[in-house]
Design an enzyme around this catalytic site. Structure first.
Site, short mmCIF file in Angstrom:
data_model
loop_
_atom_site.label_atom_id
_atom_site.label_comp_id
_atom_site.label_asym_id
_atom_site.label_seq_id
_atom_site.Cartn_x
_atom_site.Cartn_y
_atom_site.Cartn_z
N THR A 282 -1.20 18.23 19.61
CA THR A 282 -2.19 18.00 18.72
C THR A 282 -3.39 17.34 19.42
O THR A 282 -4.54 17.67 19.13
CB THR A 282 -2.02 16.87 17.45
OG1 THR A 282 -0.84 17.74 16.70
CG2 THR A 282 -3.21 16.70 16.75
N THR B 278 11.82 7.60 18.83
CA THR B 278 11.96 8.65 17.76
C THR B 278 10.62 8.96 17.16
O THR B 278 9.97 7.70 17.02
CB THR B 278 13.46 8.47 16.95
OG1 THR B 278 13.58 9.69 16.64
CG2 THR B 278 13.30 7.42 16.08
N ARG C 67 26.10 14.61 13.14
CA ARG C 67 25.17 13.77 12.53
C ARG C 67 26.05 13.01 11.28
O ARG C 67 25.85 13.67 10.28
CB ARG C 67 23.81 13.93 12.14
CG ARG C 67 22.85 14.41 13.33
CD ARG C 67 21.58 14.99 12.88
NE ARG C 67 20.48 13.73 12.47
CZ ARG C 67 20.10 13.50 11.40
NH1 ARG C 67 20.01 14.70 10.59
NH2 ARG C 67 19.58 12.64 11.01
N SER D 208 4.54 21.42 20.77
CA SER D 208 5.64 21.20 21.15
C SER D 208 6.99 21.57 20.47
O SER D 208 7.99 21.74 21.09
CB SER D 208 5.88 19.56 21.67
OG SER D 208 6.11 18.87 20.17
N SER D 209 6.80 22.03 19.50
CA SER D 209 7.97 22.77 18.79
C SER D 209 8.27 24.12 19.47
O SER D 209 9.48 24.56 19.26
CB SER D 209 7.79 23.07 17.17
OG SER D 209 6.47 23.31 17.08
N THR E 205 3.49 15.53 19.61
CA THR E 205 4.44 14.38 19.19
C THR E 205 5.85 14.84 18.59
O THR E 205 6.86 14.08 18.78
CB THR E 205 3.93 13.45 17.96
OG1 THR E 205 3.58 14.41 16.76
CG2 THR E 205 2.73 12.90 18.67
N GLN F 79 23.13 9.33 11.06
CA GLN F 79 21.89 9.65 10.40
C GLN F 79 20.97 8.42 10.14
O GLN F 79 19.98 8.52 9.89
CB GLN F 79 22.23 10.31 8.98
CG GLN F 79 22.97 11.61 9.18
CD GLN F 79 23.42 12.40 7.81
OE1 GLN F 79 22.76 12.10 6.67
NE2 GLN F 79 24.36 12.99 7.82
#
Ligand code: ASP
Length: 331
Positions: free
Chosen positions: A12, A157, A233, A56-57, A87, A267
Site C-alpha cells: 500500500t 503478526t 491451527r 504482498s499477497s 502489510t 488459534q
C-alpha cells in the site's frame, strides 16, 4: 552519516488512490522518495533499490530468496536496510528472513503503511522516518517498525486491517517504542562469524485450521503423500475435537504414520501451546504431533518451510523446529 539501503517491494505504501480503493502504479512511483520526504536526508545517506513491485499477497518464497540475496550482495556497503513491503504478508517475510540471514549484525527494518504515501492523511511518512532512524541503530535483527513500535520480525503478526496500529507481537514486548525518545529493549551481541545466507524454503506443507464440525471425511480423502508437514491451527492450548465422528485423531495418526510432520500452533494469539494440559492435547501428542510453543503461525510456518529445505530427516526437522533458532520461540 550512516548509509542505508531502502529496498522497494510494493504494498500500500507504494500504491495510489484509485476510485474507492488503491492500486499499484509503478509509473507513479519513482526513486525520488527522499525528495517526497526530504527529512529522510537528515537521518541518513539513503540509496533506493526497486527490487520488485507487488501487493504482498502475491509474494512467495521466491521473493524471500531475492530479498535475502539482495541484502547479502549489499551487506558490506550499508550500515542498515529498510524494506518497504505490504502489510498483508509482512510477518511471513520477516519470519522467513530471520531464519535465512545468518550472523546478522545490522538492522533489517521492514515497514509499510495503511494509507499510500501519496495520500495526505498517510501513515507512511511517520513509518518511513522511524524505520530509517531504526536502521541507523545497533539493532541486529529483522524487525517490523510500524506506528511507533519496533517488533521482532518473527514475533510479529498483522492484527488490524483498518487501524494505523496494524501490528503486534503478542508473546514478546516490542523491541523499541518510539516517542519523544526511542526506548529500546533489545540487547546487542558480539557477532564474530561472517554474515551469510541460507535462503531456501520448501512448500511441501499445508496449514489446517480446526473448527467445530470439521468433517474428518474431507481430511481422510486428502492425498498427504506429497506433503512433508502439516501445521494444525488448534483451539487454545493445542486441543482439537477427539470424540465420536468429529474426532480428528485418526487423520493426525495417518499423517504421522505416513511420515508427515504434524506441528500444532494455536488459534489464540497470546501464550503457548501446551499439549500436556488437556486430554485432547495429550491425545494429539500421542498421535505423534509436536508443539510450536508460543510461535506465531507465520514464524512456525516459515520455520518449517526453511527447515524442510535444510534437512531431509524428519527427526532432525522436528528437533530443530522445537528449538529457538532466531528468537522466535520462548524456551
Ligand atoms: N494488500 C496490501 C499489501 O499487503 C496491504 C498493505 O500494504 O497494507 O500489499
Amino acid at each position: 552519516m550512516k548509509n542505508i539501503l531502502l529496498i522497494q517491494t510494493g504494498g500500500t505504501i507504494a500504491m495510489s488512490a484509485q476510485g474507492d480503493g488503491v492500486e499499484l502504479n509503478p509509473d507513479a512511483w519513482s526513486d525520488t522518495l527522499v525528495e517526497r520526504v526530504p527529512q529522510l536526508g537528515d537521518l541518513a545517506q539513503i540509496q533506493t533499490m526497486p527490487l520488485f513491485f507487488e501487493d504482498s499477497s502475491d509474494l512467495n518464497h521466491t521473493h524471500w530468496i531475492k530479498l535475502a540475496e539482495c541484502i547479502f550482495e549489499h551487506y558490506d556497503e550499508f550500515d542498515g536496510f529498510v524494506v518497504l513491503h505490504g502489510t498483508d504478508t509482512m510477518a511471513y517475510t520477516t519470519s522467513a528472513l530471520s531464519y535465512a540471514l545468518q550472523n546478522l549484525s545490522k538492522p533489517v527494518i521492514f515497514t509499510g503503511s495503511q494509507v499510500p504515501l501519496s495520500s495526505i492523511r498517510s501513515d507512511a511518512r511517520r513509518n518511513l522516518i522511524n524505520s530509517i532512524e531504526m536502521a541507523t541503530s545497533n539493532l541486529q535483527e529483522v524487525a517490523i517498525c510500524f506506528n511507533d513500535h519496533v517488533y521482532r520480525g518473527n514475533r510479529a503478526t498483522k492484527l488490524s486491517i483498518g487501524d494505523f496500529d496494524a501490528f503486534g507481537s503478542p508473546n514478546l514486548d516490542p523491541l523499541a517504542t518510539i516517542g519523544l525518545e526511542i526506548k529500546s529493549r533489545y540487547l546487542t551481541r558480539l557477532i564474530t562469524d561472517p554474515f551469510s545466507i541460507k535462503a531456501d524454503y520448501s512448500n511441501e506443507l499445508l496449514v489446517l485450521t480446526v473448527f467445530p464440525s470439521l468433517s474428518i471425511n474431507h481430511l481422510m480423502n486428502l492425498d498427504v503423500s506429497k506433503l512433508r508437514a502439516i501445521i494444525v491451527r488448534s483451539f487454545g492450548s493445542g486441543n482439537i475435537p477427539t470424540k465420536g465422528e468429529y474426532s480428528l485423531l485418526k487423520f493426525l495418526q495417518r499423517c504421522t504414520d505416513e511420515g508427515v510432520i504434524v506441528a500444532v500452533v494455536s488459534q489464540a494469539d497470546f501464550d503457548a501451546v501446551n499439549l500436556g494440559k488437556y486430554s485432547a492435547g495429550r491425545a494429539v501428542a500421542n498421535a505423534g504431533a509436536i508443539s510450536a510453543g508460543d510461535m506465531t503461525l507465520e514464524a512456525a510456518l516459515t520455520k518449517m518451510m526453511w527447515l524442510m529445505a535444510q534437512y531431509e530427516d524428519k527427526a532432525i526437522i522436528e528437533a530443530e523446529f522445537q528449538k529457538n533458532l532466531a528468537g522466535e520461540l520462548t524456551v
